[in-house]
Design a protein around this motif. Sequence first.
Motif, mmCIF file in Angstrom:
data_model
loop_
_atom_site.group_PDB
_atom_site.id
_atom_site.type_symbol
_atom_site.label_atom_id
_atom_site.label_comp_id
_atom_site.label_asym_id
_atom_site.label_seq_id
_atom_site.Cartn_x
_atom_site.Cartn_y
_atom_site.Cartn_z
ATOM 1 N N GLU A 69 -0.439 11.355 -5.559
ATOM 2 C CA GLU A 69 -0.190 10.116 -4.810
ATOM 3 C C GLU A 69 -0.358 8.905 -5.729
ATOM 4 O O GLU A 69 0.342 7.913 -5.586
ATOM 5 N N GLU A 120 2.391 9.308 -8.884
ATOM 6 C CA GLU A 120 3.763 9.015 -8.445
ATOM 7 C C GLU A 120 3.820 7.765 -7.567
ATOM 8 O O GLU A 120 4.867 7.434 -7.011
ATOM 9 N N LYS A 121 2.675 7.119 -7.393
ATOM 10 C CA LYS A 121 2.534 5.829 -6.727
ATOM 11 C C LYS A 121 2.923 5.813 -5.252
ATOM 12 O O LYS A 121 3.206 4.761 -4.686
ATOM 13 N N GLN A 122 2.953 6.981 -4.631
ATOM 14 C CA GLN A 122 3.227 6.983 -3.195
ATOM 15 C C GLN A 122 2.069 6.342 -2.430
ATOM 16 O O GLN A 122 2.230 5.932 -1.285
ATOM 17 N N ILE A 123 0.947 6.242 -3.103
ATOM 18 C CA ILE A 123 -0.229 5.644 -2.479
ATOM 19 C C ILE A 123 0.046 4.173 -2.113
ATOM 20 O O ILE A 123 -0.547 3.633 -1.195
ATOM 21 N N TYR A 124 0.977 3.520 -2.844
ATOM 22 C CA TYR A 124 1.326 2.131 -2.525
ATOM 23 C C TYR A 124 1.801 2.021 -1.076
ATOM 24 O O TYR A 124 1.465 1.074 -0.367
ATOM 25 N N VAL A 184 -13.583 1.359 -2.304
ATOM 26 C CA VAL A 184 -13.598 0.184 -3.190
ATOM 27 C C VAL A 184 -12.613 0.351 -4.354
ATOM 28 O O VAL A 184 -12.621 -0.443 -5.283
ATOM 29 N N ARG A 185 -11.774 1.365 -4.276
ATOM 30 C CA ARG A 185 -10.852 1.613 -5.396
ATOM 31 C C ARG A 185 -9.616 0.717 -5.286
ATOM 32 O O ARG A 185 -9.058 0.542 -4.200
ATOM 33 N N GLU A 186 -9.190 0.186 -6.415
ATOM 34 C CA GLU A 186 -7.947 -0.588 -6.455
ATOM 35 C C GLU A 186 -6.799 0.400 -6.683
ATOM 36 O O GLU A 186 -6.547 0.806 -7.819
ATOM 37 N N VAL A 187 -6.149 0.784 -5.607
ATOM 38 C CA VAL A 187 -5.151 1.847 -5.717
ATOM 39 C C VAL A 187 -3.883 1.383 -6.445
ATOM 40 O O VAL A 187 -3.085 2.195 -6.878
ATOM 41 N N GLY A 188 -3.731 0.070 -6.553
ATOM 42 C CA GLY A 188 -2.516 -0.446 -7.180
ATOM 43 C C GLY A 188 -2.654 -0.704 -8.669
ATOM 44 O O GLY A 188 -1.733 -1.230 -9.297
ATOM 45 N N LEU A 189 -3.781 -0.333 -9.239
ATOM 46 C CA LEU A 189 -3.966 -0.566 -10.680
ATOM 47 C C LEU A 189 -3.058 0.353 -11.486
ATOM 48 O O LEU A 189 -2.764 1.471 -11.052
ATOM 49 N N PRO A 190 -2.606 -0.118 -12.643
ATOM 50 C CA PRO A 190 -1.799 0.782 -13.466
ATOM 51 C C PRO A 190 -2.597 2.005 -13.877
ATOM 52 O O PRO A 190 -3.822 1.940 -14.024
ATOM 53 N N TYR A 217 -3.498 4.739 -16.606
ATOM 54 C CA TYR A 217 -3.463 4.916 -18.065
ATOM 55 C C TYR A 217 -3.510 6.389 -18.394
ATOM 56 O O TYR A 217 -4.371 7.113 -17.918
ATOM 57 N N LYS A 252 0.824 -7.138 -4.739
ATOM 58 C CA LYS A 252 -0.250 -6.136 -4.639
ATOM 59 C C LYS A 252 -1.547 -6.771 -4.117
ATOM 60 O O LYS A 252 -2.283 -6.172 -3.341
ATOM 61 N N LEU A 278 -3.703 -3.896 -2.399
ATOM 62 C CA LEU A 278 -3.630 -2.724 -3.283
ATOM 63 C C LEU A 278 -4.509 -2.923 -4.508
ATOM 64 O O LEU A 278 -4.968 -1.963 -5.113
ATOM 65 N N ILE A 279 -4.678 -4.173 -4.900
ATOM 66 C CA ILE A 279 -5.650 -4.521 -5.938
ATOM 67 C C ILE A 279 -6.473 -5.699 -5.425
ATOM 68 O O ILE A 279 -6.076 -6.356 -4.447
ATOM 69 N N PHE A 280 -7.595 -5.925 -6.053
ATOM 70 C CA PHE A 280 -8.489 -6.978 -5.570
ATOM 71 C C PHE A 280 -8.480 -8.157 -6.554
ATOM 72 O O PHE A 280 -8.399 -7.949 -7.768
ATOM 73 N N PHE A 324 6.705 -2.820 3.863
ATOM 74 C CA PHE A 324 6.660 -3.079 2.419
ATOM 75 C C PHE A 324 7.620 -2.159 1.696
ATOM 76 O O PHE A 324 7.655 -0.957 1.936
ATOM 77 N N TYR A 357 8.799 4.659 -4.102
ATOM 78 C CA TYR A 357 7.796 5.697 -4.297
ATOM 79 C C TYR A 357 7.713 6.564 -3.042
ATOM 80 O O TYR A 357 6.846 6.368 -2.197
ATOM 81 N N TYR A 398 8.163 10.624 -1.163
ATOM 82 C CA TYR A 398 7.894 12.037 -1.437
ATOM 83 C C TYR A 398 9.218 12.754 -1.650
ATOM 84 O O TYR A 398 10.005 12.875 -0.711
#
Lengths: 464, 389
Positions: A80, A83-87, A455-461, A463, B58, B63-65, B89, B95, B97
């Motif tokens: 997720e 493949e960024k489906q989490i977005y 507390v996770r930033e799911v949209g972070l790139p 690495y 985002k 999605l980010i803070f 969105f 993205y 499945y």
Amino acid sequence: MTALWAITRNTLLMLLRRRAPLALAMLVLLGAPFLGLAILEGDNTLAGLMRLTISYNLTVFSAALVMLTIYASCTCLDSEFSEKQIYLLDVKPVPRWIVLAGKAAGVLILNAWLLLVGGVILYGILMYQAKPVKGRPEQLSDAYQQILVSRQSYRPDLPNLRDEVQREQKRLIQEKRIDPTEWDQQRLQQQIAMALDKKLLPIPFQGNRKFIFHGLPTENDSVSGVTLRYKLYGEREGESVEWLQTMWLVHDPSTAMVHQIQLVAKRGTTREIQIPASVISKEGTVEVTLVNLTGPEEGKPAAKINIPLSDGLELLVPNGSFELNLFKAMSLMWIRLAMLATIGIFANAFLRGRVAAFLLIGLAISGMVHSTVKSALIPPRTMINAKTQDTADDTVRNLGAAFLDMLPDFSDTDPLPDLSVGRLIRWSKIFHRMIMDMLCRGGVFVLFGLWAYRVREVGLPIYE
Amino acid sequence: MSANPVIQTFELSKLYHHPFFKWMVSAYALDSLTFQVEPGTVHGLLGPNGSGKSTTIKLVLGLIFPTDGHASIFGKRPDDISVKSRLGFLPEETYLYRFLDAEETLDFYGRLFSLSSRERKHRIDALLDLTGLRAERHRPLAEYSKGMLRRIGIAQSLINDPELVIFDEPTTGLDPIGTRDIKDLILELKSKGKTVLLSSHLLADVEDVCDNVSILYGGVLQADGPMTTLLQQNNLTQITAEMDEATKREVVELIRKRSNNQSEIKVSPPKIRLENLFMQIVESAHSENMATSGVGTSSGRLDFLSQTAEPGILDKLQQESPTASAMMNKSQPVAAEAMPSSASLDALVADEDEEDDSDWDEDEEDSSLVEPIKPNTSLLDKLTQENDV
């Protein structure tokens, strides 16, 4: 619930439509049992062949499903992110814990389904092996009495050595061989009892030892018969004896007579004796006496017989059906897989998939070798004759033991020792493992994973 | 500035840190961005690649803070669950499945909004018609082209009838027809009172559909305001008319005279936009039933989309004037419902169009000097008309 089921269903579809891992699992589930049919021989008895079939299949299923679980739990959430489906998932009105719970449920359902398939296949093979064949009615009867059965186990009462322990402790203190101020009294007395038991347990030639079993169902419970299952060791001048002559005496309270069974037993081999149910008293007790008849031989003195109380003697009473027992065995295996899946998915909430996979592989290996590692790291220490107590050493050992206790031990959830001898798997054991493995061990990762994912930033790139 | 903006950011900043050495800053993505998106408008977020558009989106979506500052949607924190049920969105890449097909994809996202199975089915059919993917509904997305993926991505963003739609580079990978469809869809959404935040670096796309625009560069807001204000050149005048050479010379001469030869005058025949020319050609080919592969023609109606904005003049008439209401009842019984349902909404829209047409005819009779410009017919209405033909 709709969202939870949607994520669960999506996870299942993902795992089912990624054909390679599932095909591999199905190949193992379908192929291994039939391969086993062709290659397994056993000890030329039907019961032996069935025992081997159960052992082989459960081992193969377990290994295959552990690998599949590691793969499934470490990819279903990680993909997720990669493949960024989490977005798209994260911007839907679904709390994050539901995402994790849905993923875990998907993997658990897949495991349950595969175990069900494996269980049905194993049952089919056992039924095929148990089909009536001319010339072996006794073997078939043995198989139904020893393998295709569910029997509750009763152990004999341990001898009461309290007074002997007290006397021995006093003597050791007087002889200054132990320092009572430095050791934990309870542990010290346990060690003395073990030493005494070893000393007192061996049965000399023509000697006997009585074992009393309590808590058996009374005759009114329509018990058809009981099985005495035992394993003996013998020694003669420090050398082990291969064949042991014994006689078992079982008191029958209904007739005030004694059943007398004379047998030659091979050292270390488990044997079973069928006894009528009338030996059970109205109070639900059975008295069994073992007589040592292994006399002098070729100029050598008579042998002493040892019977390990931990796993050497038990009474087995039919209770429940084999099918239900097989289901419980699969449930135990499912708990092990569920624990791994839960840890894998919730570890994925704060670890990359491959790191979580390494963690799971480590846990799986530690689960397989847990008892060996524990006995190697923390060998049983005798307090008797110990010179001084090394506090630092003891602290390290206790910490080591505590750490090992936190790790899973697969032998706890291994149904093989019970299922392969037709021993009843208790519901209490299943619930206990569920609490210890799923709730406690898995729960640590669940709690930490939930917090970390929240507390996770799911949209972070990502690495690489 | 509205008192209740749909999106509002204040001094929003984002620094990306090194993945392992957290104290090291690897990029300054956004610096003190303050802007707001008004309800019922199409707001463009413009900027070159790496200007901070996607980071802004985002941050707005949670999605980010943010490193500093804050963002809100519908006056609430971006991670508020209640907010998420009101937005759709489309990320910069689709993205989705790959193991699901189009119908399963929309069904999955519909379930996440806890839509009933009946409602899901209805919306899935409508969205597949809209995106022209009905014929491909059972093909796995893994086999879809980039344009088809984009279309199904757009469909998923509308499955919940959102009040706010955030499109990040929606036309990426689409052919001109697809691009035009998206722009028409955005205008359609706007006409239904939805708010659209559109991020793009394709200026023409933004210019065609946006009411307001924010231009970012290097993570800093460079310009912000209504499109008309930003683009208008008040010191210049453009006249478009048919005239012969003599008239043209006379007009030029007149302007020169009035400005004492100070004014720079450019005279040239106007050009139609390439997009319009392309669409004319394609529509002509389509009308001749020429065969083509790829997605089907968008059709169908988004009848499940609700009206988010204040009721239009027609709705007001209905509520205020019994006569008008009676007239509406006569021609279209469903339009008389007090609260427009999804079914009645289209009937309302259809009636509104008819009403507009008749009004227009009256205007035409009154004023023959001004060339009539028809109101912008929506893609869906237009296609419906084509189908009728």
